[in-house]
Design a protein around this motif. Sequence first.
Motif, PDB file in Angstrom:
ATOM      1  N   THR A   1       0.862  -0.997   0.067  1.00 11.04           N
ATOM      2  CA  THR A   1       0.063  -0.011  -0.081  1.00 11.04           C
ATOM      3  C   THR A   1       0.892   1.325  -0.052  1.00 11.04           C
ATOM      4  N   PHE A   2       0.238   2.425  -0.231  1.00 10.60           N
ATOM      5  CA  PHE A   2       0.763   3.417  -0.325  1.00 10.60           C
ATOM      6  C   PHE A   2       1.432   3.975   1.123  1.00 10.60           C
ATOM      7  N   PRO A   3       2.502   4.601   1.357  1.00  8.43           N
ATOM      8  CA  PRO A   3       3.089   5.017   2.956  1.00  8.43           C
ATOM      9  C   PRO A   3       1.974   5.885   3.248  1.00  8.43           C
ATOM     10  N   SER A   4       2.050   5.843   4.581  1.00  7.73           N
ATOM     11  CA  SER A   4       0.892   7.087   5.384  1.00  7.73           C
ATOM     12  C   SER A   4       1.922   8.126   5.592  1.00  7.73           C
ATOM     13  N   HIS A   5       2.951   8.159   5.905  1.00 10.41           N
ATOM     14  CA  HIS A   5       4.035   9.162   6.094  1.00 10.41           C
ATOM     15  C   HIS A   5       4.270  10.177   5.128  1.00 10.41           C
ATOM     16  N   GLY A   6       3.864  11.384   5.420  1.00 11.69           N
ATOM     17  CA  GLY A   6       3.902  12.372   4.384  1.00 11.69           C
ATOM     18  C   GLY A   6       5.129  12.369   3.469  1.00 11.69           C
ATOM     19  N   ARG A   7       6.249  12.438   3.927  1.00 11.62           N
ATOM     20  CA  ARG A   7       7.256  12.639   2.980  1.00 11.62           C
ATOM     21  C   ARG A   7       7.729  11.428   2.472  1.00 11.62           C
ATOM     22  N   GLU A   8       7.462  10.200   2.839  1.00 13.15           N
ATOM     23  CA  GLU A   8       7.464   8.813   2.118  1.00 13.15           C
ATOM     24  C   GLU A   8       6.516   9.089   0.851  1.00 13.15           C
ATOM     25  N   LEU A   9       5.231   9.489   1.107  1.00 19.43           N
ATOM     26  CA  LEU A   9       4.284   9.446   0.171  1.00 19.43           C
ATOM     27  C   LEU A   9       4.683  10.247  -0.835  1.00 19.43           C
ATOM     28  N   ALA A  10       5.167  11.630  -0.586  1.00 22.29           N
ATOM     29  CA  ALA A  10       5.875  12.470  -1.538  1.00 22.29           C
ATOM     30  C   ALA A  10       6.810  11.696  -2.313  1.00 22.29           C
ATOM     31  N   ALA A  11       7.732  11.151  -1.821  1.00 25.01           N
ATOM     32  CA  ALA A  11       8.881  10.490  -2.520  1.00 25.01           C
ATOM     33  C   ALA A  11       8.395   9.410  -3.455  1.00 25.01           C
ATOM     34  N   VAL A  12       7.172   8.666  -3.119  1.00 17.82           N
ATOM     35  CA  VAL A  12       6.530   7.946  -4.140  1.00 17.82           C
ATOM     36  C   VAL A  12       6.118   8.469  -5.278  1.00 17.82           C
ATOM     37  N   GLY A  13       5.319   9.603  -4.663  1.00 11.57           N
ATOM     38  CA  GLY A  13       5.024  10.341  -5.770  1.00 11.57           C
ATOM     39  C   GLY A  13       5.979  11.056  -6.760  1.00 11.57           C
ATOM     40  N   ARG A  14       7.209  11.392  -6.173  1.00  9.75           N
ATOM     41  CA  ARG A  14       8.070  12.112  -7.184  1.00  9.75           C
ATOM     42  C   ARG A  14       8.797  10.901  -8.500  1.00  9.75           C
ATOM     43  N   TYR A  15       8.637   9.642  -7.586  1.00  5.45           N
ATOM     44  CA  TYR A  15       9.316   8.573  -8.420  1.00  5.45           C
ATOM     45  C   TYR A  15       8.327   8.446  -9.517  1.00  5.45           C
ATOM     46  N   LEU A  16       6.968   8.472  -9.132  1.00  4.75           N
ATOM     47  CA  LEU A  16       6.073   8.131 -10.251  1.00  4.75           C
ATOM     48  C   LEU A  16       5.657   9.261 -11.273  1.00  4.75           C
ATOM     49  N   GLY A  17       6.422  10.582 -11.086  1.00  7.87           N
ATOM     50  CA  GLY A  17       6.438  11.468 -11.943  1.00  7.87           C
ATOM     51  C   GLY A  17       5.456  12.935 -11.269  1.00  7.87           C
ATOM     52  N   TYR A  18       5.228  12.602 -10.098  1.00  8.47           N
ATOM     53  CA  TYR A  18       4.176  13.932  -9.571  1.00  8.47           C
ATOM     54  C   TYR A  18       5.165  14.736  -8.737  1.00  8.47           C
ATOM     55  N   GLY A  19       5.117  15.981  -9.003  1.00  2.00           N
ATOM     56  CA  GLY A  19       5.866  16.986  -8.273  1.00  2.00           C
ATOM     57  C   GLY A  19       5.325  17.343  -7.122  1.00  2.00           C
ATOM     58  N   PRO A  20       5.894  18.249  -6.367  1.00  2.39           N
ATOM     59  CA  PRO A  20       5.421  18.698  -5.041  1.00  2.39           C
ATOM     60  C   PRO A  20       3.946  19.302  -5.186  1.00  2.39           C
ATOM     61  N   GLY A  21       3.213  18.841  -4.050  1.00  3.54           N
ATOM     62  CA  GLY A  21       1.633  19.192  -3.984  1.00  3.54           C
ATOM     63  C   GLY A  21       0.832  18.497  -4.876  1.00  3.54           C
ATOM     64  N   HIS A  22       1.207  17.380  -5.621  1.00  2.89           N
ATOM     65  CA  HIS A  22       0.422  16.646  -6.374  1.00  2.89           C
ATOM     66  C   HIS A  22       0.253  15.219  -5.952  1.00  2.89           C
ATOM     67  N   VAL A  23       0.534  14.977  -4.454  1.00  4.46           N
ATOM     68  CA  VAL A  23       0.053  13.730  -4.136  1.00  4.46           C
ATOM     69  C   VAL A  23      -1.240  13.216  -4.173  1.00  4.46           C
ATOM     70  N   GLY A  24      -2.137  14.166  -4.077  1.00  2.00           N
ATOM     71  CA  GLY A  24      -3.671  13.873  -4.155  1.00  2.00           C
ATOM     72  C   GLY A  24      -3.841  13.530  -5.617  1.00  2.00           C
ATOM     73  N   ASP A  25      -3.109  14.040  -6.379  1.00  2.00           N
ATOM     74  CA  ASP A  25      -3.465  13.650  -7.811  1.00  2.00           C
ATOM     75  C   ASP A  25      -3.200  12.230  -8.151  1.00  2.00           C
ATOM     76  N   MET A  26      -1.742  11.808  -7.399  1.00  4.95           N
ATOM     77  CA  MET A  26      -1.446  10.628  -7.577  1.00  4.95           C
ATOM     78  C   MET A  26      -2.605   9.502  -7.124  1.00  4.95           C
ATOM     79  N   LEU A  27      -2.994   9.705  -6.085  1.00  6.69           N
ATOM     80  CA  LEU A  27      -3.792   8.730  -5.317  1.00  6.69           C
ATOM     81  C   LEU A  27      -5.145   8.674  -6.235  1.00  6.69           C
ATOM     82  N   ASP A  28      -5.359  10.261  -6.710  1.00  2.96           N
ATOM     83  CA  ASP A  28      -6.942   9.778  -7.545  1.00  2.96           C
ATOM     84  C   ASP A  28      -6.462   9.111  -8.531  1.00  2.96           C
ATOM     85  N   ASP A  29      -5.324   9.265  -9.595  1.00  3.81           N
ATOM     86  CA  ASP A  29      -5.182   8.717 -10.707  1.00  3.81           C
ATOM     87  C   ASP A  29      -5.075   7.177 -10.473  1.00  3.81           C
ATOM     88  N   TYR A  30      -4.629   6.687  -9.572  1.00  2.51           N
ATOM     89  CA  TYR A  30      -4.225   5.201  -9.170  1.00  2.51           C
ATOM     90  C   TYR A  30      -5.746   4.715  -8.953  1.00  2.51           C
TER      91      TYR A  30
END
Length: 1000
Positions: free
Chosen positions: A953-982
């Motif tokens: 599952t996606f990490p619950s810690h904010g910084r780890e979640l942001a790092a997963v987003g960065r790996y997937l191509g989502y920049g700062p502030g777009h974690v919500g977009d990542m989860l919505d897209d998934y």
Amino acid sequence: MTAPGRRSSTFSRLLRHGFTDPSAAERLLESEELSGVRNDPVLLDALGATADPNLALLGLVRLLEAQPDRTARRVLLDTLIAAKPLRDRLLGVLGASAALGDHLARHAQDWQALVTYEPRDLHPGVEEFERGLAEATDPVSLRVAYRRCLLSIAARDVCGTTDVAQTAAELADLATATLRAALAIARAAAPEDAELCRLAVVAMGKCGGHELNYVSDVDVIFVGESADGADEQKAIRAATRLASHMMRICSETTVEGSIWPVDANLRPEGRNGPLVRTLSSHLAYYQRWAKTWEFQALLKARPVAGDLELGEAYVTALEPLVWKAAERENFVTDVQRMRRRVVENIPAAEVDRQLKLGPGGLRDVEFAVQMLQLVHGRGDTSLRSGTTLDALGALAAGGYVGRTDAAGLDAAYRFLRSMEHRIQLYRLRRTHLVPEADDDLRRIGRSLGLRADPVAELNREWRRHAAVVRRLHEKLFYRPLLDAVAQLAPGEIRLSADAARERLVALGYADPAAALRHLEALASGVSRKAAIQRTLLPVLLGWFADSADPDAGLLNFRKVSDALGRTPWYLRLLRDEGAAAENLARVLSAGRLAPDLLMRAPEAVSLLGDGDGGAGGLEARERAHLEQEILAAVGRADGAQQGVTAARGVRRRELFRTAAMDIVGSYGTEASPATADQGALVDLVGGAVSDITAATLAGTLRAVVREGWGDTLPTRFAVIGMGRFGGHELGYGSDADVLFVHEPREGADEQEAGRAANAVVSEMRRLLQLPSADPPLLIDADLRPEGKTGPLVRTLNSYEAYYRRWSLVWESQALLRAEPVAGDEELGRRFLELVDPLRYPVGGLGDDAVREIRRIKARMESERMPRGADSTLHTKLGRGGLSDVEWTVQLLQLQHGHREPGLRTTRTREALAAAREADLVSAEDAAILDEAWVLATRVRNAVMLVRGRAGDTFPSHGRELAAVGRYLGYGPGHVGDMLDDYRRITRRARAVVDELFYGG
């Protein structure tokens, strides 16, 4: 008629003097207006020195034709020939500006504005320009007077009497005088309004910064107050009428053209806000509602017209807010986002020709300088200039920018602004695009002193300066911090700690104090190592800051540098190979797994280079080569344990190579997270990890057999990969699902052979799980017949008997991924021949078998999902996740594999593609399932890379979640977009699964 010989001589002479159309030039020289001077070498030399001799000659003839009589024409020619300053100025303007040539043709006596050549004329200011505009009483006369003043500015510019900064300042002063004159005309037209209000005009942008272009919007903000106790509302309405009239006077087109647009859109609320506000209204807006970019714009605010006392009060009131802007939440993110929007809005066809907004353009310099001003100007008032070059000089003098870097940016900015000036001067049109026609480029190049090959030289110099800007743009943020830390004595570091901390906070570092300690440790001192680090760190800091955890990136870099700092090749690699330093920065700041692997063997940094050496860079190595290397290492080892240790060491290095390849390959832009072929990258990673695991098992098997039985085991032995291992889809933290099969050699005792086979399996598992610094490799044999209660290893005949009598449908499904991975190749091939009828049954599956598979899948979904887990975000068992896609594909393989050879593969995506080719799945449904499977696999890989341990599952810690987003191509502030897209992608996949697997 001109004699042929003389014509040929004149023609050649014109070519030598730079005339591109000598025939037209000859005709103009023969005109009546030039009689008496057409053969004067002084005139020809002067024309040849201009940017465009043909244009200059045509402009001169037109000017002579416009003179009122022969006497006036003679005076102009005599003065032109006798006075070199006038000759250079007049012809220089005519050769660079068709628009000013048109003006002179309409106003034949304005050439006399260029006659004066005294020290007081060299750098006029606002007062001199006001005198030049004093007689203007209406918009038409104001335009004529403005162009007359512009003539003298252009003349000094093209003759090199003023440099580009002085020219820009003079243009701003002329704009100031023009705004004052326009306001005076507006006041004269409405004296009753003028009596009611105080109106201040505050220049913004390039006018406010004393760095105006020849043609540019003049950005302003209006501030109004009541005068002498007048009603405030009436006063603001009166001020608004005056401001509007002033704008029209400057902006509207008349028979004399226009001056420039006055743009008030930088005011609070932009076009939707009132044109004029009181000072208190301005202040209230900036205190409560203003965005970051609005404070950046206020850097250049300067009172220029109207009530200057009120204008100064406006600037003074807002100044404290400007210098607190860097303390705003998401300050850096906001500024970066604004910059990206500017670049994104450039039409694709114009990007490469944009002098101002494109990469390496003027905006890059201005943006970087303003950012540094806002960050450091809070405590250093010397940085608070609205002029870009002055601010850059102050940043260099204060140690915030290296002097060499500042000089490079200064030179590049001057060149680019000079190009911009020459482009605009030609037609006096607002543009920042470099023209494409050779004639235009030739004129611009010659006007900048490039004479040998003006077009080629201009393009070369332009690209060179743009490259300097691109290279220094990011470095400008970070280099001064490092210089300050490196050059201060230990006792002095406290003195600069606050400023340094502010810079690091602005870049996104959460623990600036720790970052400062790392920087001091890495870059202080006079050693060669420290010198190279000071060269590397500015850029590395920026790359770290581009990740979700810059602090971890810097800490990890210090650890690697401490471990390898005395190794001569390490810093040379990072300094000399451009890819190595960036790759290292990306890898060290992307999560825990790759840095942990690297820390256990720091020499693996060499893999991050350009790949010319034997290590092969970041390209995945073929399984045969890996196996060869591991078997050779085992052969050299002293005993099985040492051999397996060697094999695990190779595995650790290759896992690092694969993780680094994955990270570097995934680090796309925030704006387009799906630009790379993510499916290919997933296949590459899964295949690489599976090959590494297979080679490691082959080496472990060789080590165990060699120690216990010498060269020959009494039984033939093979390892069969299952699950993701057999499917070439292993993740970084996956167990190795296997079956073990053996067959006693001819003449061997069966019981002894069985004991040997079991001993091999037990010893392989033990050695691979011994505690060490290497990542563990867990062998999982639970897919064997009878599961955990059955024997670990069976003979081929035993497998055959079991599968013939007892095999269940789920075992047939599991065997779809069976593939030999180590040991006796012939035995592995025979095992596949044995199980092929089970996994590709003739006639497919009966209805009962299909129902049983569906029942098992449904039970698994309900029983194995962790309590409290969000089923929409669980990559393995969740809605539309890996299990959904894989079971759907496997059902198709079981049903149709016997008659569709393409389905006989252990790889999920390959089988799905074959099902699509066989029309078992529509192209749309196949694409939906493939996208979901690739995304879920990437998320699992990302979680392992970021956290250093497996997770579904996606990490619950904010910084780890942001790092997963960065790996997937989502920049700062777009974690919500990542989860919505998934959720969106997997929801679509589940709908397909419901149709194909569950039958709708």
